[in-house]
Design a protein around this motif. Structure first.
Motif, PDB file in Angstrom:
ATOM      1  N   VAL A   4       0.899  -1.271  -0.089  1.00  0.00           N
ATOM      2  CA  VAL A   4       0.133  -0.238   0.250  1.00  0.00           C
ATOM      3  C   VAL A   4       0.912   1.169  -0.009  1.00  0.00           C
ATOM      4  CG1 VAL A   4      -1.843   1.289   1.132  1.00  0.00           C
ATOM      5  CG2 VAL A   4      -1.679  -1.001   1.163  1.00  0.00           C
ATOM      6  N   SER A   5       0.386   2.074  -1.024  1.00  0.00           N
ATOM      7  CA  SER A   5       1.395   3.329  -0.841  1.00  0.00           C
ATOM      8  C   SER A   5       0.836   4.641  -0.341  1.00  0.00           C
ATOM      9  CB  SER A   5       1.635   3.494  -2.544  1.00  0.00           C
ATOM     10  OG  SER A   5       2.545   2.639  -3.019  1.00  0.00           O
ATOM     11  N   CYS A   6       1.520   5.518   0.319  1.00  0.00           N
ATOM     12  CA  CYS A   6       0.920   6.444   0.998  1.00  0.00           C
ATOM     13  C   CYS A   6       0.597   7.656  -0.205  1.00  0.00           C
ATOM     14  CB  CYS A   6       1.938   7.282   1.852  1.00  0.00           C
ATOM     15  SG  CYS A   6       1.534   8.673   2.393  1.00  0.00           S
ATOM     16  N   GLU A   7      -0.069   8.190  -0.153  1.00  0.00           N
ATOM     17  CA  GLU A   7      -0.687   9.217  -1.289  1.00  0.00           C
ATOM     18  C   GLU A   7       0.026  10.595  -0.968  1.00  0.00           C
ATOM     19  OE1 GLU A   7      -5.186   9.254  -0.643  1.00  0.00           O
ATOM     20  OE2 GLU A   7      -4.896   7.198  -1.628  1.00  0.00           O
ATOM     21  N   ARG A   8       0.515  10.899   0.069  1.00  0.00           N
ATOM     22  CA  ARG A   8       1.242  12.118   0.430  1.00  0.00           C
ATOM     23  C   ARG A   8       2.992  11.966  -0.089  1.00  0.00           C
ATOM     24  NH1 ARG A   8       1.889  15.283   5.936  1.00  0.00           N
ATOM     25  NH2 ARG A   8       2.854  17.003   4.928  1.00  0.00           N
ATOM     26  N   CYS A   9       3.480  10.793   0.395  1.00  0.00           N
ATOM     27  CA  CYS A   9       4.872  10.812   0.155  1.00  0.00           C
ATOM     28  C   CYS A   9       5.518   9.867  -0.850  1.00  0.00           C
ATOM     29  CB  CYS A   9       5.778  10.809   1.451  1.00  0.00           C
ATOM     30  SG  CYS A   9       5.401   9.087   2.203  1.00  0.00           S
ATOM     31  N   ALA A  10       4.405   8.559  -1.171  1.00  0.00           N
ATOM     32  CA  ALA A  10       4.444   7.529  -2.125  1.00  0.00           C
ATOM     33  C   ALA A  10       5.375   6.785  -1.436  1.00  0.00           C
ATOM     34  CB  ALA A  10       5.195   8.216  -3.428  1.00  0.00           C
ATOM     35  N   VAL A  35       6.638  12.042   5.229  1.00  0.00           N
ATOM     36  CA  VAL A  35       6.961  13.443   5.602  1.00  0.00           C
ATOM     37  C   VAL A  35       6.140  13.640   6.986  1.00  0.00           C
ATOM     38  CG1 VAL A  35       5.840  15.715   5.174  1.00  0.00           C
ATOM     39  CG2 VAL A  35       6.659  14.201   3.247  1.00  0.00           C
ATOM     40  N   GLU A  36       5.134  13.128   7.446  1.00  0.00           N
ATOM     41  CA  GLU A  36       4.642  13.010   8.653  1.00  0.00           C
ATOM     42  C   GLU A  36       5.488  12.416   9.840  1.00  0.00           C
ATOM     43  OE1 GLU A  36       0.104  11.743  10.738  1.00  0.00           O
ATOM     44  OE2 GLU A  36       0.420  12.136   8.529  1.00  0.00           O
ATOM     45  N   LEU A  41       9.298  13.509  14.262  1.00  0.00           N
ATOM     46  CA  LEU A  41      10.442  13.482  14.856  1.00  0.00           C
ATOM     47  C   LEU A  41      11.111  14.723  15.286  1.00  0.00           C
ATOM     48  CD1 LEU A  41      12.000  10.410  13.069  1.00  0.00           C
ATOM     49  CD2 LEU A  41      11.302  10.457  15.418  1.00  0.00           C
ATOM     50  N   ALA A  42      10.761  15.785  14.235  1.00  0.00           N
ATOM     51  CA  ALA A  42      11.420  17.084  14.467  1.00  0.00           C
ATOM     52  C   ALA A  42      10.868  17.804  15.843  1.00  0.00           C
ATOM     53  CB  ALA A  42      11.344  18.046  13.285  1.00  0.00           C
ATOM     54  N   VAL A  43       9.815  17.397  15.940  1.00  0.00           N
ATOM     55  CA  VAL A  43       9.007  18.053  16.951  1.00  0.00           C
ATOM     56  C   VAL A  43       9.095  17.163  18.566  1.00  0.00           C
ATOM     57  CG1 VAL A  43       6.785  18.778  18.003  1.00  0.00           C
ATOM     58  CG2 VAL A  43       7.247  19.417  15.706  1.00  0.00           C
ATOM     59  N   ASP A  44       8.993  16.107  18.238  1.00  0.00           N
ATOM     60  CA  ASP A  44       8.943  15.148  19.685  1.00  0.00           C
ATOM     61  C   ASP A  44      10.166  14.318  19.750  1.00  0.00           C
ATOM     62  OD1 ASP A  44       6.057  16.093  20.019  1.00  0.00           O
ATOM     63  OD2 ASP A  44       5.512  14.459  18.682  1.00  0.00           O
ATOM     64  N   GLY A  45      10.600  14.286  18.777  1.00  0.00           N
ATOM     65  CA  GLY A  45      12.157  13.418  18.978  1.00  0.00           C
ATOM     66  C   GLY A  45      11.841  11.849  18.964  1.00  0.00           C
ATOM     67  N   PRO A  46      12.684  11.120  19.033  1.00  0.00           N
ATOM     68  CA  PRO A  46      12.151   9.580  18.631  1.00  0.00           C
ATOM     69  C   PRO A  46      11.283   9.028  19.609  1.00  0.00           C
ATOM     70  CG  PRO A  46      14.722   9.815  19.336  1.00  0.00           C
ATOM     71  CD  PRO A  46      14.098  11.155  19.116  1.00  0.00           C
TER      72      PRO A  46
END
Length: 76
Positions: A4-10, A35-36, A41-46
């Motif tokens: 199944v492919s994501c429609e936003r980032c493929a 992208v999500e 990760l940029a906001v919350d970290g791992p």
């Protein structure tokens, strides 16, 4: 497992729907293209637990695949 492919980032993942409530997702190497996840990760970290956050766009693509009959629910 069904691709199944994501429609936003493929990003393409392998999915198994054991039931309507249970979904297994196998991410390929290089899934950092999501992208999500990158934004989270940029906001919350791992993640600090074994529970991995979900990508809402990928979840929607999985649900559409189930509705369209492209992805079978094993326990139905």
């Amino acid at each position: 497992m069904h691709p199944v492919s994501c429609e936003r980032c493929a990003t393409t993942v392998l999915v198994r729907k054991s039931s309507l409530a249970q979904t297994s997702v196998q991410w390929p190497d290089g899934a950092e293209g999501c992208v999500e996840f990158t934004e989270a990760l940029a906001v919350d970290g791992p993640p600090r637990t074994a529970v991995i956050p979900t990508c809402t766009r990928l979840r929607a693509a999985i649900e559409r695949a189930v509705s369209a009959g492209e992805l079978a629910v094993v326990d139905q």
